[in-house]
Write a protein that holds these residues in place. Structure first.
Motif, PDB file in Angstrom:
ATOM      1  N   ARG A  76      33.997  58.527  41.606  1.00  0.00           N
ATOM      2  CA  ARG A  76      33.578  58.780  40.153  1.00  0.00           C
ATOM      3  C   ARG A  76      34.629  59.388  39.212  1.00  0.00           C
ATOM      4  O   ARG A  76      34.794  59.121  37.906  1.00  0.00           O
ATOM      5  CB  ARG A  76      32.290  59.672  40.019  1.00  0.00           C
ATOM      6  CG  ARG A  76      31.796  59.861  38.893  1.00  0.00           C
ATOM      7  CD  ARG A  76      30.688  60.845  38.599  1.00  0.00           C
ATOM      8  NE  ARG A  76      31.032  62.386  39.042  1.00  0.00           N
ATOM      9  CZ  ARG A  76      31.814  63.081  38.205  1.00  0.00           C
ATOM     10  NH1 ARG A  76      31.895  62.605  37.063  1.00  0.00           N
ATOM     11  NH2 ARG A  76      32.208  64.341  38.552  1.00  0.00           N
ATOM     12  N   GLN A  77      35.402  60.207  39.871  1.00  0.00           N
ATOM     13  CA  GLN A  77      36.414  60.897  39.009  1.00  0.00           C
ATOM     14  C   GLN A  77      37.514  59.786  38.381  1.00  0.00           C
ATOM     15  O   GLN A  77      37.990  60.066  37.605  1.00  0.00           O
ATOM     16  CB  GLN A  77      37.206  61.970  39.910  1.00  0.00           C
ATOM     17  CG  GLN A  77      36.460  63.039  40.306  1.00  0.00           C
ATOM     18  CD  GLN A  77      36.895  64.039  41.271  1.00  0.00           C
ATOM     19  OE1 GLN A  77      38.124  63.899  41.754  1.00  0.00           O
ATOM     20  NE2 GLN A  77      36.344  64.969  41.916  1.00  0.00           N
ATOM     21  N   GLN A 126      27.903  56.719  38.157  1.00  0.00           N
ATOM     22  CA  GLN A 126      27.189  57.942  38.405  1.00  0.00           C
ATOM     23  C   GLN A 126      26.498  58.186  39.583  1.00  0.00           C
ATOM     24  O   GLN A 126      26.081  57.034  40.169  1.00  0.00           O
ATOM     25  CB  GLN A 126      25.826  58.055  37.286  1.00  0.00           C
ATOM     26  CG  GLN A 126      25.103  59.222  37.266  1.00  0.00           C
ATOM     27  CD  GLN A 126      24.162  59.244  36.493  1.00  0.00           C
ATOM     28  OE1 GLN A 126      23.943  58.284  35.405  1.00  0.00           O
ATOM     29  NE2 GLN A 126      23.196  60.266  36.281  1.00  0.00           N
ATOM     30  N   GLU A 131      31.599  60.956  44.540  1.00  0.00           N
ATOM     31  CA  GLU A 131      32.094  61.906  43.616  1.00  0.00           C
ATOM     32  C   GLU A 131      33.647  61.492  43.318  1.00  0.00           C
ATOM     33  O   GLU A 131      33.835  61.799  42.230  1.00  0.00           O
ATOM     34  CB  GLU A 131      31.857  63.592  43.853  1.00  0.00           C
ATOM     35  CG  GLU A 131      30.406  63.795  43.831  1.00  0.00           C
ATOM     36  CD  GLU A 131      29.919  63.720  42.285  1.00  0.00           C
ATOM     37  OE1 GLU A 131      30.530  63.602  41.346  1.00  0.00           O
ATOM     38  OE2 GLU A 131      28.800  64.078  42.113  1.00  0.00           O
ATOM     39  N   THR A 132      34.103  61.403  44.352  1.00  0.00           N
ATOM     40  CA  THR A 132      35.751  61.084  44.377  1.00  0.00           C
ATOM     41  C   THR A 132      36.023  59.867  43.678  1.00  0.00           C
ATOM     42  O   THR A 132      36.685  59.938  42.954  1.00  0.00           O
ATOM     43  CB  THR A 132      36.272  60.906  45.798  1.00  0.00           C
ATOM     44  OG1 THR A 132      36.053  62.322  46.503  1.00  0.00           O
ATOM     45  CG2 THR A 132      37.975  60.710  45.698  1.00  0.00           C
TER      46      THR A 132
END
Length: 296
Positions: free
Chosen positions: A53-54, A60, A50-51
């Motif tokens: 992806r930011q 995804q 998620e880090t």
């Protein structure tokens, strides 16, 4: 990366995201219209994803067991559209290097070993209930441990006195139970591998994932698998062989050669790390990379 034969505008899957090493290398080679889907069952890996992806919306990230990954991709409408599917099997370095996860015999920690600490049974609970015959079978079948029965009996004696709750206690028990050592290997290496495999059902997860991969690949799409022990590699090797061979028909049945071939073809021979790579990364010493490609 070479084995994946990357098309910068295509869609790729990193089914064992870990801490994103392969994902970053893939993203560097993808263009603005390329897409990467990363999967992992470890919540800490998902956090790392998620880090990343930011800072890169081409990625995804999805929390999923390996066995569920093909179905998740099909639900996203990606059947027949994946240009490359990467599997880097086994435990990751961050898992090994974090004592609290319970994977390492070199650092004392709780006897857990779950890839996803929020689901399933920790190793301490399994060792408390498993019959000696089952422990022996697991050590022998998944660890190829020649002293499996001796170690299992030692576990039985120990748990009659106190609960086995830490990696240090288990590693010490195994070390005292093994009369001879393999050069350069800790006596608990094979046993810890076997117990990790059974707690996470790793071989069943691998088989289930591979069973759904072929239909996901686009024509020319690549399956790339890195395995770290013979049990994993044997499953991968047989899967590629069977998918390349196609249906086994009686010799008397008249079929064209193309009709008797399977949907995949093996690409090259199995690859192993060279001396230069091993000097930088000793943990790669048992790695084997195999590649298959979807026929048109």
């Amino acid at each position: 990366m070479h084995a994946l034969a990357i098309n910068p505008a295509a869609t790729y899957v990193d089914a064992t995201f870990g801490r994103g090493g392969h994902a970053r290398a893939l993203l560097q080679r993808l263009g603005p219209h390329g897409r990467l889907l990363g999967f992992d069952r470890d919540p800490e890996a998902i956090g790392a994803g998620e880090t990343l992806r930011q800072s890169d919306d081409r990625l995804q990230i999805i929390h999923s067991r390996l066995a569920e990954t093909p179905a998740r991709l099909k639900a996203l409408g990606l059947q027949g559209r994946i240009a490359g599917f990467l599997l880097d099997l086994g435990v990751s370095s961050p898992q090994l290097d974090t004592p609290e996860r319970g994977f390492s015999f070199n650092q004392d920690g709780p006897l857990d070993m779950r890839m996803d600490p929020n689901h399933g049974e920790p190793l301490s609970a399994w060792l408390a209930r498993a019959p000696v015959a089952e422990i022996t079978r697991v050590l022998k079948d998944y660890g190829e441990e020649r002293y499996a029965a001796r170690i299992a009996r030692a576990i039985e004696r120990e748990r009659a006195q106190r609960a086995l709750t830490t990696t240090g206690v288990l590693a010490g028990l195994i070390e005292r139970s093994v009369p001879t050592r393999e050069p350069g290997k800790h006596p608990a290496t094979r046993s810890f591998q076997a117990l990790r495999i059974v707690i996470n059902q790793e071989l069943d997860e691998l088989r289930a994932c591979l069973a759904g991969v072929t239909d996901l690949l686009a024509a020319g799409g690549r399956l790339v698998v890195i395995s770290f022990h013979s049990l994993e590699d044997r499953i991968v090797k047989r899967f590629i062989r069977d998918q390349a061979r196609g249906p086994v028909l009686p010799k008397s049945v008249p079929v064209r050669a193309a009709a008797s071939s399977g949907p995949l073809r093996s690409v090259g021979s199995a690859l192993r790390p060279g001396e230069a790579e091993l000097a930088l990364n000793p943990r790669a010493r048992s790695a084997i990379l195999r590649v298959a490609e979807r026929r048109s």
